[in-house]
Design a protein around this motif. Structure first.
Motif, mmCIF file in Angstrom:
data_model
loop_
_atom_site.group_PDB
_atom_site.id
_atom_site.type_symbol
_atom_site.label_atom_id
_atom_site.label_comp_id
_atom_site.label_asym_id
_atom_site.label_seq_id
_atom_site.Cartn_x
_atom_site.Cartn_y
_atom_site.Cartn_z
ATOM 1 N N LEU B 164 0.855 -1.187 0.000
ATOM 2 C CA LEU B 164 0.000 0.000 0.000
ATOM 3 C C LEU B 164 0.886 1.230 0.000
ATOM 4 O O LEU B 164 1.738 1.379 0.866
ATOM 5 N N ALA B 165 0.687 2.121 -0.973
ATOM 6 C CA ALA B 165 1.472 3.351 -0.996
ATOM 7 C C ALA B 165 0.757 4.343 -1.903
ATOM 8 O O ALA B 165 0.149 3.954 -2.914
ATOM 9 N N ALA B 166 0.855 5.601 -1.523
ATOM 10 C CA ALA B 166 0.143 6.638 -2.294
ATOM 11 C C ALA B 166 0.567 6.634 -3.761
ATOM 12 O O ALA B 166 -0.249 6.919 -4.637
ATOM 13 N N VAL B 167 1.816 6.284 -4.039
ATOM 14 C CA VAL B 167 2.266 6.275 -5.445
ATOM 15 C C VAL B 167 1.523 5.257 -6.292
ATOM 16 O O VAL B 167 1.557 5.325 -7.518
ATOM 17 N N GLU B 239 -1.666 15.284 0.205
ATOM 18 C CA GLU B 239 -0.413 14.518 0.233
ATOM 19 C C GLU B 239 -0.474 13.321 -0.706
ATOM 20 O O GLU B 239 0.482 13.025 -1.429
ATOM 21 N N GLU B 242 -0.601 14.372 -4.474
ATOM 22 C CA GLU B 242 0.706 14.819 -4.968
ATOM 23 C C GLU B 242 1.686 13.671 -5.146
ATOM 24 O O GLU B 242 2.413 13.603 -6.124
#
Lengths: 344, 344
Positions: B164-167, B239, B242
């Motif tokens: 799991l990661a925003a990227v 966050e 972006e």
């Protein structure tokens, strides 16, 4: 994270703890620019082959640092925050891998001081071969904290088969310290400037990981280790003696003391056995490995002055006794009350 | 550790941070009596099969808590200190295993309040299925801290294959939150008593681990998760947008708000998008798994009110936009300045 500079002003404001743009700029320009984490996520995600070795154990420890003044001869709160946690891991036989650092900052704190503290943390972490991988920033109103408090937590790995613990100490073991006692406490006392004393005493603040690994390589059956911080050597020995169910006998003649520290203690009525240290290792070693441990310690920078200070015997009525220079025996109790607040 | 009671008086003194007998008594009677660690060593030594699973990663996170007041409707600093760190681990997909807790205490702090805080920590840790295994105690002089600060660090394990990661967020993903927004910020604001407001609003302070695991079981391709704490939903979304290089579009009509919070924000001129939460999960989910995630979330206590609040589209000039009730578009920026200091 190589954006243009956005941090405005030269002091921390409440907005820098608010969770918005100002906090992001502070973290980006002061913390992540220095600690260089691998991800922008809130959480570090880590892997190490050492962790998956069968029988390896994970070591986990935490310490808050509230030392005053923030900077002192021999170190600052940042160096202390790294060394303190590295040393807690090292005395358990763990190899330190990762650190977290949480900052509680008083409104009005100078960016430059913060940068300086972070720089010493980075330098000391490099020296100890660990990485600061997680962090947090909180800002409190002026007067709600005293400048800066840092809490570090550390993760290390204890190799399979290694088991250092005070309960393992046996009667007949030898007690060794790595060097002179009380330098940290004495340095802080002088740095506070309350006394009309000027000395060249520096804190012994240092990472003990290399020293500890050298001792373990030469003396694999080391029973237990402790870093003698708050409460001094006396409190560390008492805790270990009580956990082990033995009596520790130390000899006053053998205690390594810098003449300046000895003199300061005599003037102020302090007992160097209770002065804090931040780079002082106490080892209990089986008698037949004591020489090997000493030699290995003396071959490292942090152990140059290593000496035997005493030995253990079967449990008597008093956990720690000292043979004085005059041949009598003195009870060495745990610290009662406190000698110096905010020493670390 | 079942010695007879030795702790004297009813308030913390500087001696309780001195490293000697008084500190041992405080730690023994208030901390270890409640947290019940396995060893007396300074360092926790831990093993878990989860750690040695091939491909598993260790998750590590830290947070300081400086909330004021220490107790508020729906929780206290202790509950917050456990939930906050459990949630930081949970949103990375990690199962929380161990916590450390470091206490910075102001001289004069009441033992009874400390006991109460520790009791809520123990209860919340049990609820979240984790153990507090390491700790530290520092005491500072009256006026050098505001009552009590707690820093917790957490270790968890991310199962193999989970990332799991925003990227990872893609255009076309669906944004979900687990329930009403702003309750923590509103509850703290009222609890401070500066306003002539009385409401029944309670903080949403809660552990999100069970909710997170339920969502992941139903929707294994969840891209990223975040708990929207300081800075509110708006800052969390910014966050993530972006980091991912997408634009997030949310719909005002869909934002779940308690009428009392909405009313309070209108009176005070606050924006609920920036109010802090302490049990609010933001998920980005592939469109074809959104229904499954929602259903699974709604079946857990912390996710009963889960709703879709928007979706992502390819990157535009603004990271986060909101379709207002009137059909117009509004820029949702990150928090600028700070809305409320010492919210957590």
């Amino acid at each position: 994270m190589t954006e243009s500079k956005k941090l405005r002003g030269d002091r921390v404001t409440l907005a820098h703890g608010g969770g918005g743009k100002a906090m992001r700029d502070l973290i980006c320009e002061i913390f992540t620019a220095a600690f260089d984490p691998e991800t922008d996520e809130d959480q570090a995600r880590l892997m190490s082959d050492a962790l998956t070795e069968p029988g390896a154990r994970l070591a986990f420890t935490t310490d808050s640092f509230v030392v005053t003044p923030l900077e002192f001869p021999g170190g600052d709160i940042g160096k202390l925050a790294v060394c303190g946690t590295v040393n807690d891991l090292a005395v358990g036989g763990a190899r330190a891998l990762w650190l977290s650092a949480a900052f509680i900052i008083e409104e009005g704190f100078a960016f430059d001081t913060l940068r300086q503290v972070v720089a010493t943390m980075v330098a000391e972490a490099e020296h100890a071969g660990i990485r600061v991988v997680a962090g947090d920033t909180k800002v409190v109103e002026r007067g709600s904290a005293d400048g800066l408090f840092i809490t570090t937590s550390g993760i290390g790995v204890i190799p399979p088969g290694r088991d250092l613990a005070a309960v393992n100490i046996r009667a007949g073991d030898v007690a060794i310290v790595n060097g002179v006692l009380g330098d940290h406490g004495a340095a802080i006392l002088v740095a506070r400037g309350d006394l009309a004393l000027t000395t060249a005493i520096e804190s012994d603040c240092q990472s003990l990981d290399t020293l500890m690994e050298a001792a373990l390589a030469a003396a694999p059956n080391i029973r237990a280790a402790r870093d003698a911080t708050r409460g001094g050597l006396a409190s560390a020995l008492n805790e270990m003696a009580e956990a082990a169910g033995v009596t520790v006998e130390i000899e006053e003649d053998r205690l390594p003391l810098r003449p300046e520290v000895k003199g300061m203690c005599e003037i102020l009525g302090l007992d160097p056995l209770y002065l804090a240290n931040e780079g002082t290792l106490v080892l209990f070693v089986p008698k037949d490995e004591a020489e090997a441990a000493l030699a290995a310690m003396r071959a490292t920078p942090a152990g140059r002055d290593a000496v035997v200070i005493g030995h253990t015997r079967s449990k008597g009525p008093i956990p720690v006794v000292m043979k004085t220079t005059f041949g009598s025996e003195r009870i060495v109790d745990m610290l009662v009350g406190e000698q110096l607040p905010r020493i670390c």
